[in-house]
Design an enzyme around this catalytic site. Structure first.
Site, PDB file in Angstrom:
ATOM      1  N   HIS A 214      -8.362   1.381  -3.833  1.00  0.00           N
ATOM      2  CA  HIS A 214      -9.269   1.173  -2.691  1.00  0.00           C
ATOM      3  C   HIS A 214      -9.896   2.520  -2.358  1.00  0.00           C
ATOM      4  CE1 HIS A 214      -9.505   0.134   1.917  1.00  0.00           C
ATOM      5  NE2 HIS A 214     -10.697   0.362   1.386  1.00  0.00           N
TER       6      HIS A 214
ATOM      7  N   GLY B  60      -8.567   4.198   7.319  1.00  0.00           N
ATOM      8  CA  GLY B  60      -8.207   5.599   7.523  1.00  0.00           C
ATOM      9  C   GLY B  60      -6.724   5.823   7.744  1.00  0.00           C
ATOM     10  N   PHE B  61      -6.061   4.822   8.302  1.00  0.00           N
ATOM     11  CA  PHE B  61      -4.657   5.024   8.652  1.00  0.00           C
ATOM     12  C   PHE B  61      -3.849   3.751   8.449  1.00  0.00           C
ATOM     13  CE2 PHE B  61      -7.334   7.796  11.157  1.00  0.00           C
ATOM     14  CZ  PHE B  61      -6.775   9.050  10.873  1.00  0.00           C
TER      15      PHE B  61
ATOM     16  N   MET C  68     -11.499  -5.799   5.568  1.00  0.00           N
ATOM     17  CA  MET C  68     -10.673  -4.877   6.349  1.00  0.00           C
ATOM     18  C   MET C  68     -10.340  -5.527   7.696  1.00  0.00           C
ATOM     19  SD  MET C  68     -10.132  -2.238   4.461  1.00  0.00           S
ATOM     20  CE  MET C  68      -9.146  -1.377   5.692  1.00  0.00           C
TER      21      MET C  68
ATOM     22  N   SER D 213       2.744  -0.395   6.063  1.00  0.00           N
ATOM     23  CA  SER D 213       3.879  -0.094   6.947  1.00  0.00           C
ATOM     24  C   SER D 213       4.861  -1.257   7.039  1.00  0.00           C
ATOM     25  CB  SER D 213       3.373   0.303   8.333  1.00  0.00           C
ATOM     26  OG  SER D 213       2.473  -0.663   8.820  1.00  0.00           O
TER      27      SER D 213
ATOM     28  N   MET E 284     -11.983   4.941  -0.324  1.00  0.00           N
ATOM     29  CA  MET E 284     -12.582   5.203   0.993  1.00  0.00           C
ATOM     30  C   MET E 284     -13.164   6.606   0.924  1.00  0.00           C
ATOM     31  SD  MET E 284      -9.511   3.514   3.189  1.00  0.00           S
ATOM     32  CE  MET E 284      -8.428   3.581   1.784  1.00  0.00           C
TER      33      MET E 284
ATOM     34  N   ASP F 275      -4.610   3.713  -1.923  1.00  0.00           N
ATOM     35  CA  ASP F 275      -5.645   4.089  -0.951  1.00  0.00           C
ATOM     36  C   ASP F 275      -6.130   5.520  -1.180  1.00  0.00           C
ATOM     37  OD1 ASP F 275      -5.964   1.797   0.839  1.00  0.00           O
ATOM     38  OD2 ASP F 275      -3.865   2.155   1.367  1.00  0.00           O
TER      39      ASP F 275
ATOM     40  N   SER G 192       0.846  -1.191   0.000  1.00  0.00           N
ATOM     41  CA  SER G 192       0.000   0.000   0.000  1.00  0.00           C
ATOM     42  C   SER G 192       0.881   1.239   0.000  1.00  0.00           C
ATOM     43  CB  SER G 192      -0.890   0.011   1.242  1.00  0.00           C
ATOM     44  OG  SER G 192      -1.348   1.334   1.457  1.00  0.00           O
TER      45      SER G 192
ATOM     46  N   MET H 260      -8.633   8.419   0.173  1.00  0.00           N
ATOM     47  CA  MET H 260      -9.393   8.840   1.363  1.00  0.00           C
ATOM     48  C   MET H 260      -9.854  10.279   1.188  1.00  0.00           C
ATOM     49  SD  MET H 260      -7.010   7.248   4.343  1.00  0.00           S
ATOM     50  CE  MET H 260      -6.339   5.597   4.243  1.00  0.00           C
TER      51      MET H 260
ATOM     52  N   ASP I 160      -6.719  -6.334   4.313  1.00  0.00           N
ATOM     53  CA  ASP I 160      -6.068  -5.016   4.370  1.00  0.00           C
ATOM     54  C   ASP I 160      -6.035  -4.514   5.807  1.00  0.00           C
ATOM     55  OD1 ASP I 160      -5.107  -2.479   3.852  1.00  0.00           O
ATOM     56  OD2 ASP I 160      -6.817  -1.835   2.626  1.00  0.00           O
TER      57      ASP I 160
ATOM     58  N   HIS J 115      -1.306  -1.269  -4.224  1.00  0.00           N
ATOM     59  CA  HIS J 115      -2.561  -0.901  -3.558  1.00  0.00           C
ATOM     60  C   HIS J 115      -2.568   0.616  -3.364  1.00  0.00           C
ATOM     61  CE1 HIS J 115      -6.084  -1.828  -1.067  1.00  0.00           C
ATOM     62  NE2 HIS J 115      -5.630  -0.928  -0.201  1.00  0.00           N
TER      63      HIS J 115
HETATM   64  C1  DX5 Z   1      -6.129   1.607   5.765  1.00  0.00           C
HETATM   65  C2  DX5 Z   1      -5.709   1.345   4.338  1.00  0.00           C
HETATM   66  C3  DX5 Z   1      -4.636   0.348   4.212  1.00  0.00           C
HETATM   67  C4  DX5 Z   1      -3.330   0.756   4.874  1.00  0.00           C
HETATM   68  C5  DX5 Z   1      -2.749  -0.479   5.450  1.00  0.00           C
HETATM   69  O1  DX5 Z   1      -7.263   2.395   5.763  1.00  0.00           O
HETATM   70  O2  DX5 Z   1      -6.801   0.884   3.570  1.00  0.00           O
HETATM   71  O3  DX5 Z   1      -4.421  -0.045   2.867  1.00  0.00           O
HETATM   72  O4  DX5 Z   1      -2.412   1.322   4.004  1.00  0.00           O
HETATM   73  O5  DX5 Z   1      -1.623  -0.120   6.172  1.00  0.00           O
HETATM   74  P1  DX5 Z   1      -0.869  -1.148   7.130  1.00  0.00           P
HETATM   75  O6  DX5 Z   1      -0.435  -2.308   6.277  1.00  0.00           O
HETATM   76  O7  DX5 Z   1       0.252  -0.351   7.660  1.00  0.00           O
HETATM   77  O8  DX5 Z   1      -1.873  -1.575   8.164  1.00  0.00           O
HETATM   78 ZN    ZN Z   2      -6.426  -0.056   1.576  1.00  0.00          ZN
END
Ligand code: DX5
Ligand code: ZN
Length: 223
Positions: free
Chosen positions: A69, A145-146, A140, A201, A71, A38, A11, A40, A178, A36
């Site tokens: 993805h 969100g993070f 999920m 991460s 959001m 993301d 991601s 938001m 995810d 991936h």
């Molecule tokens: C969270 C995202 C994820 C995020 C995952 O809302 O959809 O894709 O980047 O991050 P890690 O792998 O650090 O949990």
């Molecule tokens: Zn994601």
């Protein structure tokens, strides 16, 4: 169990955005199967990231599948923009669409594969009348969100149940997970039925992307 194809999807949320093109190239060279992406909106989730312009900017830098993805709410208006920007897969949350079946159709009409994303408290019954049209189900394992959150263990039960539903569907459907995925828990997650693993991460936060992805593959090969 029949042999399953496993895909690792870094991601970019945890990448260095000042060097995004290089970061994408680095994880692809390190063995990533897809990217991936993301999105938001500071509304559906309490964070704000990137949109179609950034997708378009990274598209020429890689042949990899771009797995978007969303959001964001609403979703329909911006789907064709992501398709034009080079997305290959577009996934959305059922809570973000007034008409889930219509949104799936819109994604397909735009030439992309369609995925539905279930938050930790969103029931699997959301899949009941739409699974036969989906190309991907994303479970999920954190609240969206993070990056950098802890994997919610109940996601394993949910994955097992989702796997049963998918195996009963007459269609090839990826089962993606995810949130909080790392080399230490990926084997358990795969045993629960996931075949596609988002990791932000765990990969971008490591010094050696190749070694981290390799450790994930070794854990997967051992199941
Ligand atoms: C969270 C995202 C994820 C995020 C995952 O809302 O959809 O894709 O980047 O991050 P890690 O792998 O650090 O949990
Ligand atoms: Zn994601």
């Amino acid at each position: 169990m029949t042999a399953r194809t496993f895909r690792i999807a870094p991601s970019i949320l945890s990448a260095n955005f000042a060097r995004l093109g290089e970061e994408v190239a680095a994880v692809v060279a390190a063995g990533a199967d897809m990217i991936h992406f993301d999105v938001m909106d500071n509304h559906f989730v309490p964070n704000l990231t990137v949109g179609p312009l950034v997708c378009e900017a990274i598209r020429p830098t890689t042949k990899s599948v771009i797995d978007v993805h969303l959001m964001i709410r609403p979703v329909d208006r911006i789907i064709p923009d992501f398709a034009r920007a080079g997305a290959n897969i577009i996934s959305f949350h059922p809570e973000a669409s007034e008409h889930v079946d219509r949104t799936v159709g819109l994604i397909h009409d735009s030439g992309c594969k369609a995925g539905l994303v279930l938050n930790p408290a969103t029931p699997l019954s959301c899949l009941d009348h739409v699974l036969y049209k989906l190309d991907l189900v994303l479970i999920m394992s954190v609240n969206p969100g993070f990056g950098g959150q802890q994997f919610i263990p109940h996601a394993l039960d949910k994955l097992r149940e989702a796997r049963r539903k998918i195996d009963g569907a007459d269609r090839e459907i990826m089962l993606e997970v995810d949130g909080g995925v790392n080399a230490g828990n990926i084997a358990d997650i795969a045993r629960a039925g996931a075949d596609t693993f988002v990791a932000g991460s765990a990969i971008f936060g490591s010094k050696d992307y190749r070694a981290t992805i390799q450790r994930m593959r070794e854990a997967l090969a051992a199941i």
